[in-house]
Design a protein around this motif. Structure first.
Motif, PDB file in Angstrom:
ATOM      1  N   ARG A 118     -36.732  96.887 112.561  1.00  0.00           N
ATOM      2  CA  ARG A 118     -35.307  96.837 112.830  1.00  0.00           C
ATOM      3  C   ARG A 118     -35.022  96.219 114.205  1.00  0.00           C
ATOM      4  O   ARG A 118     -33.920  95.705 114.433  1.00  0.00           O
ATOM      5  CB  ARG A 118     -34.714  98.251 112.772  1.00  0.00           C
ATOM      6  CG  ARG A 118     -34.676  98.840 111.366  1.00  0.00           C
ATOM      7  CD  ARG A 118     -34.135 100.248 111.387  1.00  0.00           C
ATOM      8  NE  ARG A 118     -34.976 101.125 112.197  1.00  0.00           N
ATOM      9  CZ  ARG A 118     -34.699 102.407 112.435  1.00  0.00           C
ATOM     10  NH1 ARG A 118     -33.606 102.949 111.911  1.00  0.00           N
ATOM     11  NH2 ARG A 118     -35.515 103.136 113.175  1.00  0.00           N
ATOM     12  N   ASP A 119     -35.970  96.298 115.115  1.00  0.00           N
ATOM     13  CA  ASP A 119     -35.820  95.654 116.422  1.00  0.00           C
ATOM     14  C   ASP A 119     -36.436  94.250 116.434  1.00  0.00           C
ATOM     15  O   ASP A 119     -35.879  93.315 117.039  1.00  0.00           O
ATOM     16  CB  ASP A 119     -36.492  96.506 117.513  1.00  0.00           C
ATOM     17  CG  ASP A 119     -35.824  97.859 117.670  1.00  0.00           C
ATOM     18  OD1 ASP A 119     -34.615  97.934 117.388  1.00  0.00           O
ATOM     19  OD2 ASP A 119     -36.508  98.820 118.076  1.00  0.00           O
ATOM     20  N   TYR A 120     -37.570  94.103 115.775  1.00  0.00           N
ATOM     21  CA  TYR A 120     -38.347  92.860 115.885  1.00  0.00           C
ATOM     22  C   TYR A 120     -37.686  91.700 115.130  1.00  0.00           C
ATOM     23  O   TYR A 120     -37.486  90.611 115.688  1.00  0.00           O
ATOM     24  CB  TYR A 120     -39.757  93.116 115.363  1.00  0.00           C
ATOM     25  CG  TYR A 120     -40.636  91.878 115.292  1.00  0.00           C
ATOM     26  CD1 TYR A 120     -40.809  91.073 116.416  1.00  0.00           C
ATOM     27  CD2 TYR A 120     -41.306  91.536 114.112  1.00  0.00           C
ATOM     28  CE1 TYR A 120     -41.628  89.940 116.350  1.00  0.00           C
ATOM     29  CE2 TYR A 120     -42.125  90.418 114.056  1.00  0.00           C
ATOM     30  CZ  TYR A 120     -42.283  89.614 115.181  1.00  0.00           C
ATOM     31  OH  TYR A 120     -43.083  88.506 115.122  1.00  0.00           O
ATOM     32  N   VAL A 121     -37.320  91.889 113.866  1.00  0.00           N
ATOM     33  CA  VAL A 121     -36.809  90.795 113.034  1.00  0.00           C
ATOM     34  C   VAL A 121     -35.472  90.266 113.559  1.00  0.00           C
ATOM     35  O   VAL A 121     -35.296  89.037 113.705  1.00  0.00           O
ATOM     36  CB  VAL A 121     -36.712  91.242 111.558  1.00  0.00           C
ATOM     37  CG1 VAL A 121     -35.983  90.190 110.724  1.00  0.00           C
ATOM     38  CG2 VAL A 121     -38.103  91.503 110.997  1.00  0.00           C
ATOM     39  N   PRO A 122     -34.465  91.165 113.880  1.00  0.00           N
ATOM     40  CA  PRO A 122     -33.205  90.602 114.405  1.00  0.00           C
ATOM     41  C   PRO A 122     -33.403  89.821 115.700  1.00  0.00           C
ATOM     42  O   PRO A 122     -32.777  88.763 115.897  1.00  0.00           O
ATOM     43  CB  PRO A 122     -32.340  91.842 114.633  1.00  0.00           C
ATOM     44  CG  PRO A 122     -32.859  92.852 113.661  1.00  0.00           C
ATOM     45  CD  PRO A 122     -34.330  92.620 113.623  1.00  0.00           C
ATOM     46  N   THR A 148     -30.288  91.817 107.838  1.00  0.00           N
ATOM     47  CA  THR A 148     -30.246  93.194 107.345  1.00  0.00           C
ATOM     48  C   THR A 148     -31.674  93.691 107.222  1.00  0.00           C
ATOM     49  O   THR A 148     -32.459  93.136 106.434  1.00  0.00           O
ATOM     50  CB  THR A 148     -29.543  93.280 105.988  1.00  0.00           C
ATOM     51  OG1 THR A 148     -28.247  92.693 106.092  1.00  0.00           O
ATOM     52  CG2 THR A 148     -29.426  94.735 105.550  1.00  0.00           C
ATOM     53  N   VAL A 149     -32.001  94.741 107.989  1.00  0.00           N
ATOM     54  CA  VAL A 149     -33.369  95.258 108.005  1.00  0.00           C
ATOM     55  C   VAL A 149     -33.311  96.768 107.812  1.00  0.00           C
ATOM     56  O   VAL A 149     -32.565  97.468 108.516  1.00  0.00           O
ATOM     57  CB  VAL A 149     -34.095  94.927 109.331  1.00  0.00           C
ATOM     58  CG1 VAL A 149     -35.537  95.408 109.286  1.00  0.00           C
ATOM     59  CG2 VAL A 149     -34.048  93.429 109.600  1.00  0.00           C
ATOM     60  N   GLU A 170     -33.086  89.351 104.974  1.00  0.00           N
ATOM     61  CA  GLU A 170     -33.069  90.755 104.539  1.00  0.00           C
ATOM     62  C   GLU A 170     -34.504  91.267 104.441  1.00  0.00           C
ATOM     63  O   GLU A 170     -35.387  90.563 103.927  1.00  0.00           O
ATOM     64  CB  GLU A 170     -32.369  90.909 103.196  1.00  0.00           C
ATOM     65  CG  GLU A 170     -32.316  92.373 102.738  1.00  0.00           C
ATOM     66  CD  GLU A 170     -31.663  92.520 101.367  1.00  0.00           C
ATOM     67  OE1 GLU A 170     -31.321  93.646 100.997  1.00  0.00           O
ATOM     68  OE2 GLU A 170     -31.515  91.482 100.660  1.00  0.00           O
ATOM     69  N   VAL A 171     -34.712  92.501 104.942  1.00  0.00           N
ATOM     70  CA  VAL A 171     -35.976  93.230 104.752  1.00  0.00           C
ATOM     71  C   VAL A 171     -35.582  94.564 104.126  1.00  0.00           C
ATOM     72  O   VAL A 171     -34.841  95.345 104.733  1.00  0.00           O
ATOM     73  CB  VAL A 171     -36.721  93.444 106.077  1.00  0.00           C
ATOM     74  CG1 VAL A 171     -38.012  94.228 105.821  1.00  0.00           C
ATOM     75  CG2 VAL A 171     -37.038  92.109 106.745  1.00  0.00           C
TER      76      VAL A 171
END
Length: 787
Positions: free
Chosen positions: A651-655, A677-678, A719-720
């Protein structure tokens, strides 16, 4: 105690005073009713008393008379109180008129006053108004318990005002009965106020200040003689001396000296007479007391002698009858006693047994006579009992033995036999069945033996204590603490003998509490001291019990020293391990930090090289390579800043990764809208790195190929998500899409080949969907959660 005759006389005098005041007031009112009394006529002197004053005096006289014989709280008393308060209100209102100089319209409300000498017409003199107010309140409060002393002192104040006015008239001193320009108090008004004040004091002679002079004592009698003389003698002598000086018989100095001499002589004579009278009364009282004492003593002696004679006669008359009754009572007592009784002669032979003895042994009196009683004694105890009985008879001493009897039912009963010598020869004895007591003692002995066997064979330490005092310790506890004999612990405070000095206060407090509240207690491992000073840890349980018939506690203790040391060793090892882990985590964070820095240096070098490369595939290749290096560097930065080096939160890494791609210029600002969206998902390093590279490749590919310059713009959705035990990473756009179907497994471009390889590293599959743009999906199994 008050003198009853005197108090009755004084109450009658108070009634006379009330009637005199009523009559005076009524006479004045009658004089006011006769219109125009001639100047100097017989009625003119009466009207010098104001009409309102006469009305108030009549009201006060009626109020005083109503309180003399009526019951408290009656209608008559309430009416009298109303009259008194009305008179007091008239007096206070008139006094306020004089003080303020304003008329309230009450002075000539009833009649007109044409004969006023001074002051306002119809208004009483200030002294009269004050006296009426004092007497009104005094009569109204006469029977009020809380205000009774005040009521009498108000009457005393009114009496002093009246006395001062009368002295003014008697001595010709106008200032005593007239104040300035105000109207003077009339002579008969002053007399009426004084008579009424005396009536108030005499109405309750047994209370307050009047009780001092009405008691039936010598001091009260002396006061009754001295007080009138102390008032009248100076007044009379002063008036007589003043008359002599006015007539010129002698001068002022001689008159004053004559007044003092006459007053002193008269008062001293009166005091001596009073003292002589008191001495005679005291002597007469002593004589009467002596005579009374002698008479009482003589009467008592006569009465005692008479009673003694009557008592001796009564005793002589009932001796024989009483003896017969006592003998009959004793026989009934012996025959019906629930205790077995027997009598033996001087030789020790049985001569009598009562029914309870027969019931116990089954032998009648005839069977037991002589030596027949021996058959009831158990064979094993018979010789011992006969020897003891023979010795008792020979020495004439008391007999006491415990032995077994054969009962009438053929059972064995333990008995306690006591016999004492009789004064006239022989023995009287009792037989008490103590079988139940014997069985109880045997049961207690067996229980104690079982208890000792149990505690001495237990592998745990056992202590019995009353509060903090040790009363029993088993061998196991002695071995635990290094003692050899129970006497070394028994009788000592448990907290001092066993507990470590640092634990003694807490142990003593706990022992006192459970002893007081009769509670159980589970002891945690407690530090104790052996006899040799070595430390040992004991834990166990204390429960309330009865020991030797007294409330106690039994505590069972186990030696947990080895376990305690193992726990301490484990705690020390865990602390060392935690310190080592902290050190390693610090080192690993430093490694991630340095790797991130190195990757950023590499990315910067690639970026510089890209800037110098010519337009075309070489620059594109360098830009893509820089993006991949940046994705790896960002992963290491997240791990470095995270509190958990084993996992990373997507939730922190991908965005952040997508935001960096947008900022790096992969898409023109404002042309492409990006949403990320994770779900909540933590991945280990070996899974997070492929996922980051997959997102980097797919997003960069969408920015590069989905929106050619001919299109106005579009959107990219990243999206994840978790679905059915799998994790789906998807990048979708609404761009131009693929011209032909794409087989993800046989992709020809480097980017798609790289995504496929990365998906296989995490046991996933890569698919590409067409229609309204493109959607690339990597689906891999959800990692097992690890805490």
């Amino acid at each position: 105690m008050p003198d009853e005759h005197l108090t009755d006389t004084l109450r009658r005098a108070a009634k006379v005073a009330a009637l005199v005041v009523i009559a005076t007031g009524a006479a004045v009112l009658m004089a006011w009713g006769v219109h125009g009394p001639a100047e100097g006529g017989p009625l003119h002197a009466l009207v010098r008393m104001k009409f309102n004053t006469a009305v108030s005096l009549v009201l006060l006289g009626v109020a005083l008379a109503s309180r003399l014989h009526a019951a408290a709280g009656s209608a008559q008393v309430r009416a009298g109180s109303a009259c008194a308060l009305l008179a007091a209100a008239l007096g206070v209102a008139s006094l306020l008129e004089d003080l303020t100089g304003r008329s309230l319209g009450i002075d000539q409300l009833l009649v007109r006053d044409p004969w006023s000498i001074g002051g306002a017409p119809g208004r009483p003199a200030p002294v009269t108004s004050l006296g009426l107010g004092l007497l009104g309140l005094s009569i109204a409060w006469l029977d009020a318990r809380a205000r009774r002393p005040v009521a009498q002192w108000l009457a005393v104040a009114a009496l002093l005002l009246s006395t001062a006015s009368l002295l003014g008239y008697g001595y010709g001193v106008r200032r005593f009965y007239s104040l300035g320009s105000f109207s003077p108090i009339a002579l008969h008004t002053a007399v009426s106020l004084g008579v009424l004040a005396l009536g108030v004091l005499l109405a309750r002679p047994e209370q307050g200040v009047m009780a001092i002079v009405t008691r039936d004592t010598a001091s009260a009698a002396a006061a009754r003689r001295l007080v009138p003389a102390l008032v009248l003698v100076p007044v009379v002598f002063g008036w007589a001396c003043l008359q002599g000086m006015r007539r010129g018989l002698y001068g002022t100095e001689f008159g004053v000296a004559l007044l003092m001499t006459a007053t002193i002589v008269t008062l001293v004579a009166l005091a001596l007479k009073t003292a002589r009278t008191a001495a005679l009364a005291e002597a007469e009282r002593g004589r009467l007391q002596q005579a009374l004492s002698e008479a009482v003593q003589t009467r008592l002696e006569q009465r005692v002698q008479s009673l003694n004679v009557s008592l001796r006669e009564a005793i002589d008359s009932v001796d024989q009858k009483a003896a017969a009754q006592v003998g009959e009572r004793f026989r009934k007592l012996v025959m019906s006693a629930p205790l077995a009784l027997f009598e033996a002669d001087a030789s020790g032979q049985s001569v009598f047994v009562n029914p309870r003895w027969t019931e116990l042994t089954g032998l009648t009196g005839a069977d037991a006579s002589g030596g027949g009683w021996r058959r009831a004694v158990h064979a094993d105890d018979r010789q011992r009992v006969l020897d003891a009985w023979r010795e008792t008879v020979e020495k004439g001493t008391p007999f006491q033995q415990e032995y077994r009897l054969m009962t009438a039912r053929g059972e064995i009963a333990w008995v306690l036999v006591n016999a004492v010598p009789l004064p006239e020869a022989g023995y009287m004895g009792t037989v008490v069945d103590i079988t139940d007591q014997k069985r109880a003692v045997e049961s207690i002995a067996r229980s104690e033996a079982n208890f000792r066997l149990l505690t001495e064979s237990m592998p745990a330490g056992v202590a019995v204590h009353r509060g903090d005092m040790m009363v029993h310790a088993n061998p196991t506890l002695l071995r635990m603490l290094g003692y050899e004999r129970p006497e070394e612990l028994v009788g000592r405070p448990l907290s001092e003998a066993v507990a470590h000095p640092d634990e003694r206060a807490g142990v003593a407090e706990q022992l006192a509490r459970i002893a007081r509240d009769r509670e159980e207690l589970a002891w945690p491992p407690t530090r104790c001291l052996r006899r040799d000073g070595a430390e040992v840890y004991l834990e166990g349980t204390s429960v309330p019990c009865e020991f030797d018939g007294q409330p106690s506690h039994i505590s069972v203790a186990f030696d947990v020293t080895d376990r305690r040391r193992a726990e301490q060793l484990r705690a020390s090892s865990e602390a060392m391990l935690r310190a080592s882990l902290v050190e390693k985590e610090t080192l690993l964070k430093e490694i991630h930090h340095r790797v991130k820095n190195n990757l950023q240096v590499i990315a910067s070098l690639i970026n510089l090289q890209s800037g110098k490369a010519p337009e075309g595939m070489a620059r594109e290749f360098l830009d893509e390579l820089r993006g991949r290096v940046h994705a790896i560097a960002l992963l290491h930065e997240r791990l470095y800043r995270s509190g958990n080096l084993a996992r990373i939160d997507l939730r922190d890494y991908v965005p952040d990764l997508v935001a960096d791609l947008v900022r790096a210029g992969a898409a023109e600002p404002g042309r492409v809208a990006v949403t990320t969206t994770v779900c909540e998902l933590y991945l280990a390093m070996d899974a997070a790195l492929p996922v980051g590279l997959i997102v980097q490749e797919l997003v960069s590919n969408a920015f590069k190929h989905a929106f050619p310059p001919s299109r106005a713009g579009g959107r990219v959705d990243v999206e994840v998500a978790r679905r059915d035990g799998f994790v789906e990473v998807s990048v979708a756009d609404d761009g131009v899409g693929f011209a032909a179907p794409v087989d993800a497994g046989a992709a020809t471009t480097l980017g798609l080949q790289l995504v496929g390889d990365l998906a296989r590293q995490i046991d996933g599959e890569f698919t590409v969907e067409r229609g309204g743009g493109a959607r690339c999906v990597v689906r891999f199994p959800e990692p097992r959660s690890e805490e």
